[in-house]
Scaffold this active site. Structure first.
Site, PDB file in Angstrom:
ATOM      1  N   TYR A 163       4.454  -5.182  -1.878  1.00 35.97           N
ATOM      2  CA  TYR A 163       4.692  -4.418  -3.253  1.00 35.97           C
ATOM      3  C   TYR A 163       5.662  -3.145  -3.323  1.00 35.97           C
ATOM      4  O   TYR A 163       6.336  -3.093  -2.007  1.00 35.97           O
ATOM      5  CB  TYR A 163       3.115  -4.078  -3.615  1.00 35.97           C
ATOM      6  CG  TYR A 163       2.235  -5.206  -3.914  1.00 35.97           C
ATOM      7  CD1 TYR A 163       2.894  -6.124  -4.888  1.00 35.97           C
ATOM      8  CD2 TYR A 163       1.170  -5.613  -3.133  1.00 35.97           C
ATOM      9  CE1 TYR A 163       1.987  -7.321  -4.985  1.00 35.97           C
ATOM     10  CE2 TYR A 163       0.453  -6.651  -3.286  1.00 35.97           C
ATOM     11  CZ  TYR A 163       0.945  -7.756  -4.409  1.00 35.97           C
ATOM     12  OH  TYR A 163       0.222  -8.976  -4.442  1.00 35.97           O
ATOM     13  N   ASN A 178       4.802 -10.886   7.182  1.00 37.44           N
ATOM     14  CA  ASN A 178       6.031 -11.512   7.580  1.00 37.44           C
ATOM     15  C   ASN A 178       5.762 -13.113   6.650  1.00 37.44           C
ATOM     16  O   ASN A 178       4.744 -13.784   6.709  1.00 37.44           O
ATOM     17  CB  ASN A 178       6.394 -11.884   8.661  1.00 37.44           C
ATOM     18  CG  ASN A 178       7.564 -12.775   8.949  1.00 37.44           C
ATOM     19  OD1 ASN A 178       8.623 -12.449   8.288  1.00 37.44           O
ATOM     20  ND2 ASN A 178       7.787 -13.783   9.726  1.00 37.44           N
ATOM     21  N   HIS A 214      -1.420   2.036  -2.310  1.00 34.08           N
ATOM     22  CA  HIS A 214      -1.017   0.610  -1.956  1.00 34.08           C
ATOM     23  C   HIS A 214       0.291   0.415  -1.577  1.00 34.08           C
ATOM     24  O   HIS A 214       1.345   0.266  -2.440  1.00 34.08           O
ATOM     25  CB  HIS A 214      -1.591  -0.180  -3.091  1.00 34.08           C
ATOM     26  CG  HIS A 214      -1.571  -1.706  -2.719  1.00 34.08           C
ATOM     27  ND1 HIS A 214      -1.290  -1.984  -1.162  1.00 34.08           N
ATOM     28  CD2 HIS A 214      -1.736  -2.891  -3.312  1.00 34.08           C
ATOM     29  CE1 HIS A 214      -1.430  -3.389  -1.154  1.00 34.08           C
ATOM     30  NE2 HIS A 214      -1.965  -3.949  -2.546  1.00 34.08           N
ATOM     31  N   THR A 226      -8.039  -7.599  -5.551  1.00 33.78           N
ATOM     32  CA  THR A 226      -7.813  -8.099  -7.116  1.00 33.78           C
ATOM     33  C   THR A 226      -8.965  -9.122  -7.379  1.00 33.78           C
ATOM     34  O   THR A 226      -8.914 -10.053  -6.987  1.00 33.78           O
ATOM     35  CB  THR A 226      -6.416  -8.398  -7.218  1.00 33.78           C
ATOM     36  OG1 THR A 226      -5.595  -7.397  -6.864  1.00 33.78           O
ATOM     37  CG2 THR A 226      -5.976  -8.961  -8.539  1.00 33.78           C
ATOM     38  N   ASN A 241       1.599  -5.092   1.875  1.00 36.60           N
ATOM     39  CA  ASN A 241       1.244  -6.231   1.327  1.00 36.60           C
ATOM     40  C   ASN A 241       2.422  -6.947   0.217  1.00 36.60           C
ATOM     41  O   ASN A 241       2.221  -7.326  -0.839  1.00 36.60           O
ATOM     42  CB  ASN A 241       0.186  -6.649   0.387  1.00 36.60           C
ATOM     43  CG  ASN A 241      -0.951  -6.361   1.409  1.00 36.60           C
ATOM     44  OD1 ASN A 241      -0.656  -6.334   2.686  1.00 36.60           O
ATOM     45  ND2 ASN A 241      -2.285  -6.575   1.093  1.00 36.60           N
TER      46      ASN A 241
HETATM   47  C1  LIG Z   1      -8.979 -12.147  -3.601  1.00 33.45           C
HETATM   48  C2  LIG Z   1      -8.186 -11.249  -2.957  1.00 33.45           C
HETATM   49  C3  LIG Z   1      -7.636 -10.342  -3.470  1.00 33.45           C
HETATM   50  C4  LIG Z   1      -7.055  -9.158  -2.989  1.00 33.45           C
HETATM   51  N1  LIG Z   1      -6.338  -8.388  -3.422  1.00 33.45           N
HETATM   52  C5  LIG Z   1      -6.012  -7.154  -2.749  1.00 33.45           C
HETATM   53  C6  LIG Z   1      -5.438  -5.789  -3.505  1.00 33.45           C
HETATM   54  O1  LIG Z   1      -5.477  -5.552  -4.828  1.00 33.45           O
HETATM   55  N2  LIG Z   1      -5.144  -4.788  -2.754  1.00 33.45           N
HETATM   56  C7  LIG Z   1      -5.013  -4.990  -1.475  1.00 33.45           C
HETATM   57  O2  LIG Z   1      -4.462  -3.925  -0.500  1.00 33.45           O
HETATM   58  N3  LIG Z   1      -5.283  -5.889  -0.748  1.00 33.45           N
HETATM   59  C8  LIG Z   1      -5.716  -6.960  -1.483  1.00 33.45           C
HETATM   60  N4  LIG Z   1      -6.263  -8.124  -0.842  1.00 33.45           N
HETATM   61  C9  LIG Z   1      -6.374  -8.041   0.705  1.00 33.45           C
HETATM   62  C10 LIG Z   1      -7.631  -7.887   1.111  1.00 33.45           C
HETATM   63  O3  LIG Z   1      -7.740  -6.413   1.092  1.00 33.45           O
HETATM   64  C11 LIG Z   1      -7.817  -8.050   2.736  1.00 33.45           C
HETATM   65  O4  LIG Z   1      -6.532  -7.498   3.292  1.00 33.45           O
HETATM   66  C12 LIG Z   1      -7.493  -9.550   3.049  1.00 33.45           C
HETATM   67  O5  LIG Z   1      -8.728 -10.135   2.456  1.00 33.45           O
HETATM   68  C13 LIG Z   1      -8.013  -9.696   4.668  1.00 33.45           C
HETATM   69  O6  LIG Z   1      -9.345  -9.179   4.825  1.00 33.45           O
HETATM   70  P1  LIG Z   1     -10.361 -10.233   5.241  1.00 33.45           P
HETATM   71  O7  LIG Z   1     -10.112 -10.950   6.279  1.00 33.45           O
HETATM   72  O8  LIG Z   1     -11.637  -9.305   5.584  1.00 33.45           O
HETATM   73  O9  LIG Z   1     -10.761 -10.881   4.058  1.00 33.45           O
HETATM   74  C14 LIG Z   1      -6.943  -9.217  -1.340  1.00 33.45           C
HETATM   75  C15 LIG Z   1      -7.799 -10.463  -0.794  1.00 33.45           C
HETATM   76  C16 LIG Z   1      -8.246 -11.326  -1.537  1.00 33.45           C
HETATM   77  C17 LIG Z   1      -8.962 -12.368  -0.779  1.00 33.45           C
END
Ligand SMILES: Cc1cc2nc3c(=O)[nH]c(=O)nc-3n(C[C@H](O)[C@H](O)[C@H](O)COP(=O)(O)O)c2cc1C
Length: 370
Positions: free
Chosen positions: A182, A235, A177, A28, A180
């Site tokens: 939702y 969690n 989705h 997002t 997380n």
């Molecule tokens: C700015 C931001 C927005 C995110 N929005 C979503 C989202 O819309 N849908 C989703 O499933 N996860 C979302 N996440 C989680 C990411 O998909 C991912 O699981 C999380 O950043 C961990 O991965 P990373 O360590 O590679 O950043 C978001 C994470 C960040 C940082």
């Protein structure tokens, strides 16, 4: 670092071929700042810059007006949104990239401000005691409205309509989705779902809403163009309190997903340290690789080195990178030449405008600027 990295090998996903095994995780970014909540030219630029990924999964995109919970998030329920997404998809395809859209319903992670004063929908009237980011800043979440059977059916239809719209926009597939904290995750969780009808109680009942939706979605798009996202050990974040039934619930879901020929199952390693909680799993890929027979995508905290290692160990087929893809539009190209990666700026994750969105330089641009 070796040059024949596992991450850089191509991969067959259903009937499409990904040029490498790097996936841009769904994120997002709150840039659809227009009355239609439609993707803009800025979205086109942002996703095109990242088309070097084997697969892009878009930001969570609301399947209806009722599905929203954050400001300026793009949707996939109106004509203007479909038109906006078409431009994104075409541009990514021109760069030889592939792109799935993430279909999103936040359920109780919302606020009446988004719904003309009405309560958001959820499995049960249980407040997640979290925060919702509204036009007036962060607000406390409220006790949501327990969905009626009719609202359950209507919501499933919203996912079907959104999938049809995604097909019309030209997406290579959709990701549901279901993680997380939702809506689907709320149905899975015993604290969030205290229903006494066929959608609550036993594990079979708590996963019913999800599987019924999946069965309806696959009527309008082939199974091998559907991805599923799950976060089993979530969690204390996004309103979810795990219980002793959490892991058995995800074991059941994942084993049942073997009955479908999905594009992939997208799992997250725990978002927080769960090593002190004996009923949660600390190693998600290791637990579920032997249980799930299809393509497995893993996410959370991976680096070039750990991502190559998880594929080489056979614990995953694809690795999704979130924050690294925010600040490194050319992440795959950087990995190919073992270039350093740039740091991300959290302050612009959800801000508006181009800053922190489309202005991160590639490695080549960075060198020229130096
Ligand atoms: C700015 C931001 C927005 C995110 N929005 C979503 C989202 O819309 N849908 C989703 O499933 N996860 C979302 N996440 C989680 C990411 O998909 C991912 O699981 C999380 O950043 C961990 O991965 P990373 O360590 O590679 O950043 C978001 C994470 C960040 C940082």
């Amino acid at each position: 670092m070796k040059t024949n990295q596992a991450l850089l090998q191509s991969f067959k996903l259903g009937d499409i071929t990904l040029k490498n095994r790097l996936v841009m995780a769904p994120m997002t970014r709150s840039r659809a700042e227009n009355s239609e909540n439609a993707p803009t030219e800025m979205h086109v630029a942002y996703y095109t810059q990242r088309a070097g990924a084997g697969l892009i999964i878009t930001e969570g995109s609301q399947v209806s007006k009722r599905a929203v919970g954050y400001i300026h998030t793009a949707g996939i329920h109106s004509k203007a949104q479909v038109e906006g997404w078409k431009k994104v998809v075409d541009a990514v395809h021109k760069e030889d990239g592939k792109i799935f859209i993430q279909l999103w319903h936040v359920g109780r992670m919302s606020h009446p401000d988004f719904h003309n004063g009405k309560k958001p929908l959820a499995p049960s009237a249980v407040n997640p005691n979290s925060k919702s980011f509204t036009t007036k800043g962060f607000k406390e979440t409220v006790e949501p409205k327990a969905m009626t059977l009719q609202e359950i059916e209507e919501t499933q239809q919203e996912f079907v309509n959104a999938t049809k719209n995604a097909v019309e926009a030209g997406f290579d597939g959709v990701e549901i989705h279901s993680s997380n904290g939702y809506l689907f995750h709320q149905f899975f969780n015993k604290n969030a779902n205290v229903r006494t009808d066929e959608y609550g109680g036993s594990i079979e009942n708590r996963v019913r809403f999800f599987f019924e939706t999946l069965d309806k979605v696959k009527e309008v798009i082939p199974e091998n163009k559907i991805g599923i996202r799950l976060n089993p050990s979530l969690n204390d974040v996004f309103g979810i309190q795990a219980t002793e039934e959490t892991i058995p619930t995800f074991d059941h879901i994942i084993e049942r997903l073997n009955n479908y020929d999905l594009a992939y199952l997208h799992l997250s390693e725990p978002f927080t340290d769960v090593s002190e909680i004996d009923f949660l799993e600390t190693e998600i890929a290791k637990r579920y690789r032997p249980k799930y027979k299809g393509n497995l995508m893993i996410n959370t905290g991976f680096t070039q080195e750990t991502a190559n290692a998880v594929i080489e160990a056979g614990d995953a087929d694809l690795v999704a990178f979130g924050k690294l893809y925010i600040s490194n539009p050319d992440l795959a190209e950087r990995f190919a030449i073992n270039a350093p990666t740039a740091e991300w700026d959290e302050d612009t994750f959800y801000s508006q405008g181009e800053k922190g969105y489309t202005d991160y330089p590639t490695y080549q641009e960075e060198k020229q600027e130096a």
